[in-house]
Design an enzyme around this catalytic site. Structure first.
Site, PDB file in Angstrom:
ATOM      1  CG  ASN A 154     -49.659  -4.742  37.929  1.00 26.90           C
ATOM      2  OD1 ASN A 154     -49.359  -3.756  37.286  1.00 26.90           O
ATOM      3  ND2 ASN A 154     -49.070  -5.077  39.052  1.00 26.90           N
ATOM      4  CG  ASP A 167      -7.379  16.346  20.350  1.00 33.53           C
ATOM      5  OD1 ASP A 167      -6.718  17.285  19.933  1.00 33.53           O
ATOM      6  OD2 ASP A 167      -6.890  15.342  20.916  1.00 33.53           O
ATOM      7  CB  VAL A 170     -52.297  -2.609  41.806  1.00 30.89           C
ATOM      8  CG1 VAL A 170     -50.976  -3.317  41.592  1.00 30.89           C
ATOM      9  CG2 VAL A 170     -52.469  -2.271  43.268  1.00 30.89           C
ATOM     10  CB  ALA A 171     -53.829  -3.534  36.957  1.00 31.57           C
TER      11      ALA A 171
HETATM   12  P1  ADP Z   1      -3.346  18.903  19.473  1.00 30.45           P
HETATM   13  O1  ADP Z   1      -4.406  19.896  19.769  1.00 30.45           O
HETATM   14  O2  ADP Z   1      -3.449  18.406  18.062  1.00 30.45           O
HETATM   15  O3  ADP Z   1      -3.263  17.807  20.470  1.00 30.45           O
HETATM   16  P2  ADP Z   1      -1.002  20.119  20.702  1.00 30.45           P
HETATM   17  O4  ADP Z   1      -1.636  21.232  21.481  1.00 30.45           O
HETATM   18  O5  ADP Z   1      -0.575  18.906  21.428  1.00 30.45           O
HETATM   19  O6  ADP Z   1      -1.953  19.735  19.478  1.00 30.45           O
HETATM   20  O7  ADP Z   1       0.289  20.672  19.931  1.00 30.45           O
HETATM   21  C1  ADP Z   1       0.299  21.874  19.231  1.00 30.45           C
HETATM   22  C2  ADP Z   1       1.715  22.220  18.801  1.00 30.45           C
HETATM   23  O8  ADP Z   1       2.547  22.365  19.941  1.00 30.45           O
HETATM   24  C3  ADP Z   1       2.378  21.136  17.960  1.00 30.45           C
HETATM   25  O9  ADP Z   1       2.197  21.375  16.581  1.00 30.45           O
HETATM   26  C4  ADP Z   1       3.854  21.284  18.307  1.00 30.45           C
HETATM   27  O10 ADP Z   1       4.486  22.231  17.479  1.00 30.45           O
HETATM   28  C5  ADP Z   1       3.840  21.826  19.713  1.00 30.45           C
HETATM   29  N1  ADP Z   1       4.100  20.771  20.713  1.00 30.45           N
HETATM   30  C6  ADP Z   1       3.394  19.657  20.897  1.00 30.45           C
HETATM   31  N2  ADP Z   1       3.881  18.928  21.922  1.00 30.45           N
HETATM   32  C7  ADP Z   1       4.932  19.607  22.405  1.00 30.45           C
HETATM   33  C8  ADP Z   1       5.876  19.400  23.467  1.00 30.45           C
HETATM   34  N3  ADP Z   1       5.829  18.329  24.263  1.00 30.45           N
HETATM   35  N4  ADP Z   1       6.844  20.318  23.668  1.00 30.45           N
HETATM   36  C9  ADP Z   1       6.902  21.406  22.889  1.00 30.45           C
HETATM   37  N5  ADP Z   1       6.070  21.660  21.884  1.00 30.45           N
HETATM   38  C10 ADP Z   1       5.091  20.798  21.613  1.00 30.45           C
HETATM   39 MG    MG Z   2      -4.626  15.684  21.778  1.00 25.20          MG
END
Ligand code: ADP
Ligand code: MG
Length: 904
Positions: free
Chosen positions: A721, A333, A286-287
């Site tokens: 233990n 991101d 046990v220990a």
């Molecule tokens: P991230 O990866 O930095 O989050 P996004 O994918 O959100 O970037 O955006 C990429 C591009 O898409 C932006 O630079 C912009 O031009 C365009 N975009 C972002 N949001 C919108 C929207 N709601 N409607 C239309 N175009 C958009």
């Molecule tokens: Mg984002």
């Protein structure tokens, strides 16, 4: 009382009829009062996971452990042989051992349970005509729910609006492709649940588009309720550490049994009393067998998780805690993770060539549109007016009372329109169709009919400049006329976008037109999205500790580089890579290039995944942070996916392993620190348990071989233990994290808990304990016969040795005085408790009977403390020597690298 309705029924009826049956209104939703009533009738929208067994059953189950059964056996045999003393002592011991094990297991279970409750899902719902956000558990049948890209469907819904809505049902159906949903009534011949495309099921994820639906089933009444329950009650997978501790435990058990067998055989040959030998053998088993090891590991991990939760980092699965200390690359991101995602439009550029500035911050109408520093009225100029109009019509956001509902990018456009007093134009159009934004196409288009002329259609579009220009054939001049779009115009617009991007602005292009392939370009909007506070410092610290940080964004190169620069991710254009480039390489090739790249721009979800894969191929342990649907795939495939608690989408949270509650990137640092610390703590108590275990076994083996009487009786072994598996060991697991661990490079993911040097330390400590204890025993025995005093001295000697050993085990490398003698309160408490226990065992008369001890003199204690502290002193000396060598080596390395630098 409203009528109940099955999914199939709801699917076959027109949605209006569904609303009637459920007595709700698809525009205004339920009244708050009615919702409350229904909540009482239907209960919460969640699952009761019946926690199977009552406590006493769990407690009794502990007795079924083979070792405890053996102990019970020996108690029974003692009883039969009328040795009542022994029978009582052993029974008392069993109860203590079982209770300690039970409490530990209970604690680990409770803390694991708490893990699942840390992130309750939310929903967007219309009640009394207003859009509200609240916990999904409060939904009732008849509620009107709004679904947006990234949401987790909060209950079973009958959809009555669906724009490009695709839902990922893979967690239930296993089908990886998202299902495209619509609001159309389904054919009565369709039966399979998954083909009812106008239903959205609880727990599935919106991958794309948006929609609205009526709640038809909640909690247990939802279609996948049963599956859900199964998933939620599923046991957490074992972490690599837990597994390796399990294996270690088995190996140790095997060796211990062999040794114990050997001891019993020797004892029998020497003609000792069989029952005695049996009890000693079983207590020794046990220990010596660290059956508590996997549990202590679990508890330590779970406590670590709770500690992280206090620092606003929620870890969803235990194994992640271990991986945290190994992460050496973090991909992040940009938007919403490194930046605040509080978007404000600050610059406008009309296709007619005017550059305007916008003042004011936040989602409100305070602020001015300015041309050459003078406020102007936007509606007096047709090209400015058109630019702003497109921005509000191609928009799903709402602002009320300074609060934004919807995407921040769209909120920024709405705020500009409010400043120009043009936000009402969106009501002059009726939307016919929407192609929602997604990170692959990078644009959004809506098709509308103007209310003044219901026979025509107009398209409005916004998106990245490349995406918008691809569909444009004309542009709007400053005079308000449409002109053919020539390459030199495009060049001019692109240059303008580069200029805006270079100052860190996110650039959005806007267009309108009679047809989606012959659009009229109207201009650009530059949106500022400031970096989050503390991110720059966190990135610095991460890089100092050997974790490389890479930024991933869908934005343009200039924006990416500019923000990267502000955050200390210095990248020349050689250290940046675009999504198009990633597209050209295969993972193999990319993994060879990737180490030098710190900024990735214009990437889509696919590329993010490829980046993570390439890094992993290179042998890196990758952490990925992200908040959007576009990050989900990469979050899942990264070794640790990290999402944002307040701004993150449900999809990203679902895919992530860890959630930063306060969205603070710097929290990753504390989590990594904690993760590294936990590993060292586990290593510390493993080394403590191992050395005690080895010492106890060796002690009894040696004394048997040397034909001495038994230095410890069964009860005393069981007491040891408890110290070994109980509070003192456990408290080593909660040692506060040494801040220096952050400076250490990430641990290799292949590094094992038990290394050679650890094993040497363990053996040295065990040798000291055995030698010291045997010496005391031999000295006490020199008067020829064995008395209570002899075993009490030996027993106390062993326990004191163990306490000093535990003290030494608080750190493998650092002096206890450096980390602070009093810094671990739990440890102090546990050690003091054990010492008081030991004194009671020696002095309290009833315990004296059980443990067969007698009181010692003060001088005995002083002598024992002087002797037993040797194990501690030796370890301090070892640490000192090691540290000195370590420092000298570091210095030499630094000088060497400087020499090389000078040479270069
Ligand atoms: P991230 O990866 O930095 O989050 P996004 O994918 O959100 O970037 O955006 C990429 C591009 O898409 C932006 O630079 C912009 O031009 C365009 N975009 C972002 N949001 C919108 C929207 N709601 N409607 C239309 N175009 C958009
Ligand atoms: Mg984002």
């Amino acid at each position: 009382m409203m009528r109940h309705m099955t999914s199939a029924e709801a699917s076959r009826l027109p949605y209006q009829q569904v609303a009637d049956v459920l007595e709700t209104d698809i525009v205004r939703g339920l009244s708050v009062h009615e919702a409350e009533l229904r909540r009482k009738n239907h209960g919460a929208n969640e699952f009761e996971i019946s926690n199977d067994d009552p406590l006493w059953k769990k407690y009794l189950r502990q007795f079924k452990e083979p070792l405890n059964l053996l102990l019970l056996c020996s108690a029974a045999i003692s009883l039969l042989m009328k040795q009542f003393d022994d029978a009582i002592s052993i029974s008392a011991a069993i109860i203590i051992v079982v209770t300690v094990a039970f409490v530990q297991e209970y604690r680990s279970e409770k803390s694991l349970e708490a893990l699942t409750k840390l992130v309750p899902p939310k929903c967007h719902c219309i009640r009394d005509g207003t859009l509200e956000t609240f916990l999904a558990r409060d939904l009732v049948p008849g509620d009107i729910v709004i679904l947006n890209v990234g949401d987790r469907v909060p209950a079973d819904l009958r959809l009555f609006e669906a724009n490009d809505l695709s839902i990922d049902e893979s967690s239930f159906t296993g089908e990886p492709e998202p299902v495209l949903k619509s609001s159309d009534t389904t054919n009565p011949s369709v039966n399979a649940i998954v083909h009812l495309t106008n239903l959205a099921f609880m727990g599935t994820l919106v991958r794309c588009g948006n929609g609205k639906g009526i709640v038809i089933g909640t909690g247990e009444n939802s279609e996948f309720g049963e599956v859900f329950k199964m998933m939620e009650s599923e046991e957490a997978p074992k972490t690599p550490l837990q597994k390796s501790m399990g294996v270690l435990g088995k190996q140790l058990s095997f060796y211990s049994f062999c040794i114990i067998g050997f001891i019993m055989l020797c004892g029998w040959l020497q003609g000792r009393a069989i029952l005695d030998m049996f009890t000693i053998g079983v207590s020794l088993a046990v220990a010596a067998i660290p059956e508590g090891l996997p549990i202590v590991v679990t508890v330590t991990l779970a406590i670590g998780v709770m500690r992280m939760a206090k620092k606003e980092a929620i870890v969803k699965k235990l194994p992640i805690v271990e991986t945290l200390g190994c992460v050496n690359v973090i991909c992040s991101d940009k938007t919403g993770t490194l930046t605040k995602n509080e978007m404000t439009a600050t610059h406008l550029y009309t296709s007619g060539g005017q550059v305007l500035e916008v003042s004011g911050v936040g989602y409100n109408s305070t602020g001015e549109i300015m041309l050459d520093h003078a406020a102007i009225r936007a509606h007096t100029n047709r090209s400015i007016q058109k630019l702003i109009e497109v921005g509000v019509i191609c928009n799903n956001a709402h602002i009320s009372g300074g609060q934004l509902q919807g995407q921040p990018t769209e909120g920024a456009l709405l705020a500009v329109a409010m400043k120009a007093n043009l936000d009402k134009v969106r009501y002059e159009y009726e939307r016919v169709h929407e192609w929602p934004f997604n990170s692959d196409t990078k644009y959004m288009v809506v098709k509308c009919t103007p209310l003044y002329d219901q026979t025509t259609h107009v398209f409005f579009m916004k998106g990245s400049l490349e995406a918008v220009l691809r569909l444009c054939s004309k542009f709007l001049t400053s005079a308000g006329t449409e002109e053919a779009l020539l390459p030199r115009h495009e060049q001019q617009f692109k240059q303008q976008a580069v200029d805006m991007g270079s100052s860190g602005l996110r650039v959005l292009a806007l267009a309108y037109g009679p047809h989606e392939t012959s659009m009229v370009f109207v201009g650009l909007v530059g949106i500022i999205d400031p970096p989050r506070e503390g991110v720059r410092e966190a990135i610095m610290l991460l890089q100092h500790s050997g974790v490389r940080v890479k930024m991933l964004t869908g934005d343009a190169e200039e924006t990416a580089l500019s923000i990267g620069h502000k955050l200390g991710l210095y990248a020349t254009d050689r250290e940046a890579m675009s999504g198009d480039q990633i597209e050209q390489y295969d993972v193999e090739r990319l993994s060879n290039l990737i180490d030098h790249i710190s900024v990735f721009y214009r990437v889509s979800p696919r590329h993010k995944l490829k980046i993570v894969k390439a890094l992993q191929k290179k042998g890196h342990v990758v952490g990925m942070t992200g908040d959007g649907v576009n990050d989900a795939v990469a979050l899942k495939s990264a070794d640790i996916g990290i999402s944002m608690g307040t701004t993150g989408t449900d999809v990203s949270k679902e895919a992530a392993d860890m959630i930063l509650v306060d969205d603070n990137f710097a929290t990753i640092l504390s989590a990594i620190e904690e993760g590294k610390g936990i590993f060292y703590n586990i290593r510390n108590f493993v080394s403590f348990q191992l050395s005690t275990s080895i010492a106890a076994l060796t002690l009894i083996t040696l004394s048997t071989i040397m034909q001495l009487p038994n230095p410890l009786n069964a009860m005393q072994i069981l007491w040891i233990n408890i110290i070994m598996d109980g509070p003192p060991a456990q408290s080593l697991g909660v040692e506060p994290v040494d801040h220096d661990v952050l400076k250490q490079p990430p641990r290799s993911s292949k590094e094992r808990i038990i290394t050679k040097s650890l094993l040497i330390n363990v053996i040295v400590s065990a040798a000291f304990i055995v030698a010291g204890t045997l010496w005391i025993f031999w000295k006490e025995l020199s008067d020829g016969k064995i008395t209570r005093r002899d075993t009490t001295m030996t027993f106390t000697c062993f326990v004191f040795f163990d306490m000093f050993n535990a003290l030494a085990c608080r750190s493998q490398t650092k002096s206890v005085f450096t980390i602070g003698l009093l810094s671990n309160k739990m440890f102090l408490l546990a050690v003091c408790g054990s010492l008081i226990g030991q004194l009671l065992v020696i002095y309290a008369p009833p315990l004296q009977v059980i443990f067969q001890t007698e009181g010692l003199y003060l001088f005995d204690f002083i002598f024992l403390i002087m002797l037993t502290s040797s194990v501690f002193v030796v370890s301090e000396i070892r640490k000192f020597v090691e540290q000195t060598f370590q420092r000298r080596r570091e210095k030499e390395e630094m000088m060497n690298s400087q020499r090389i630098e000078n040479y270069v």
